[in-house]
Design an enzyme around this catalytic site. Sequence first.
Site, PDB file in Angstrom:
ATOM      1  CE  LYS A  80       0.851  -0.029  51.989  1.00 45.93           C
ATOM      2  NZ  LYS A  80       2.245   0.383  52.247  1.00 45.93           N
ATOM      3  CB  SER A 155       3.410  -2.057  55.103  1.00 43.78           C
ATOM      4  OG  SER A 155       3.582  -0.893  54.316  1.00 43.78           O
ATOM      5  CB  SER A 179       6.304  -0.401  52.700  1.00 43.46           C
ATOM      6  OG  SER A 179       6.311  -0.774  54.049  1.00 43.46           O
TER       7      SER A 179
HETATM    8  N1  GLN Z   1       8.911  -2.182  57.635  1.00 45.27           N
HETATM    9  C1  GLN Z   1       9.153  -0.814  57.937  1.00 45.27           C
HETATM   10  C2  GLN Z   1       8.306  -0.420  59.127  1.00 45.27           C
HETATM   11  O1  GLN Z   1       7.706  -1.266  59.684  1.00 45.27           O
HETATM   12  C3  GLN Z   1       8.827   0.047  56.755  1.00 45.27           C
HETATM   13  C4  GLN Z   1       7.365   0.196  56.520  1.00 45.27           C
HETATM   14  C5  GLN Z   1       7.051   1.045  55.349  1.00 45.27           C
HETATM   15  O2  GLN Z   1       7.881   1.288  54.492  1.00 45.27           O
HETATM   16  N2  GLN Z   1       5.829   1.536  55.331  1.00 45.27           N
HETATM   17  O3  GLN Z   1       8.221   0.699  59.508  1.00 45.27           O
END
Ligand code: GLN
Length: 487
Positions: A80, A155, A179
């Site tokens: 990532k 994400s 994420s």
């Molecule tokens: N979707 C969640 C957010 O927008 C979690 C994102 C993540 O785990 N990096 O914060």
Amino acid sequence: MTDKYTDLTIHSAHELLKAKKISSVELTKHYLDRIKKVEPQVRAIVTVTEDSALQQAKQADEAIANGKATPLTGIPVLIKDVMCTKDIKTTCSSKMLENFVPPYNATAVEKLNNAGAVMVGKANMDEFAMGSSTENSAFFTTHNPWDLSRVPGGSSGGSAAGVAASEAIYALGSDTGGSIRQPAGFCNVTGLKPTYGRVSRYGLVAFASSLDQIGPLTKDALDSALVMNVISGYDSRDSTSAPEAVPDYTKGLTKNLKGMKIGIPKEYFVEGMQAEVETAIKDAIRKLEELGAKVEWGVSLPHTRHALAVYYIIAPSEASANLARYDGSKYGFSYKDTDSMWEGMEKTKQLGFGPEVKRRIMLGTYALSSGYYDAYYLKAQKVRTLIRREFDQAFEKYDALVTPTSPTVPFKIGEKADNPLQMYLSDICTLPINIAGIPAISIPAGFAKDLPIGMQIIGKPFAEKTIFKISYAYQQVTDWHKKTAKL
Ligand code: GLN
């Protein structure tokens, strides 16, 4: 179009490499070709690292020839784009870091390198890991390999879609509120968020430091255990890194769950959940019972209903502090068309950050401001303690808790893009786990038509082994995880 290398896992590829049925250079070339073929549709990768991958593959072949191969040696991986990679761009899918080339590797990346991994690319993501669909990438949206009109989740959407589309055999992602697990569920792969502190955060670009954790996205639970064997462990460069010894996560995996007590928390079968998801998860839980686990329904974790509110105060608060460093004076994008330092900083942030990142900075700055700190941030921290205690109590009775990973199957690209609240709700089942700092995995558990459904298995702190045991047993008697998207 699939071929004989498309369905490879880490363990099956390792066998081929060890038996010299294929070399790492051949395997890597295969995956680079595959990337060329499917990438125009899937768009999971920000930077393909062809030259360095072939270099690493050559070294891996030497290690294999010298009998020094370990399970990850010579195997293609996607990272990532939020983890620093020495001399290779690390963008966080943001204009702010579009041309940022780190002078060092994240510890997790360094550990993979030492194990002989072959990195084929840096995976697309929501900008600075903020989002649930990868639509917040400043560069392009990643498409779900199971249905290209739908999101891969986020994400770590690029990491999940890349593994699902066989652009690499596994990937690393990061998980602050879901994420890794939510995109794993959306793309039919296995995604683990380890216990907070289990994997070093050194070199992981910070979003919300008390919640962030790196973990693997793989084709099955055994692969996940193999990756954890390498990336876990204490790191003096991360002050929150845990000193606990790292066990061999692949030990003790069987087809038998006798003696295991599993609780099913009712609050996770939320209103508005899709019927197909509920049915699939209930079927999967019955499978765990058939494997010998004792399952208890109706466990209650009442503070779960506050998790979303707590997360959206704590995560943006920490983000607002972490992102203050991008002011144009150190690294990253810098607005130069002015003589005024203040105007330069303002314009740098205005032009460098996308709308979701700005929204989070504003939310966080507000929650931390002196007049509101007690009412929001401090209160959220108190409720965080209650949520954590509730899990502690549940784990006095159960070895693991099982829930859906997400209330829905993957949604259409654009469907929730203009509605942040709707988007935030897609992490309702995963957020509480980060708040409590405990480990959880998402494994493939069924389909609604052709769209994947993920099951979440939650464990006690540092009980990744228990999570792997349940996942592995389940994957011995089901084949959801073996299904691959037709591209
Ligand atoms: N979707 C969640 C957010 O927008 C979690 C994102 C993540 O785990 N990096 O914060």
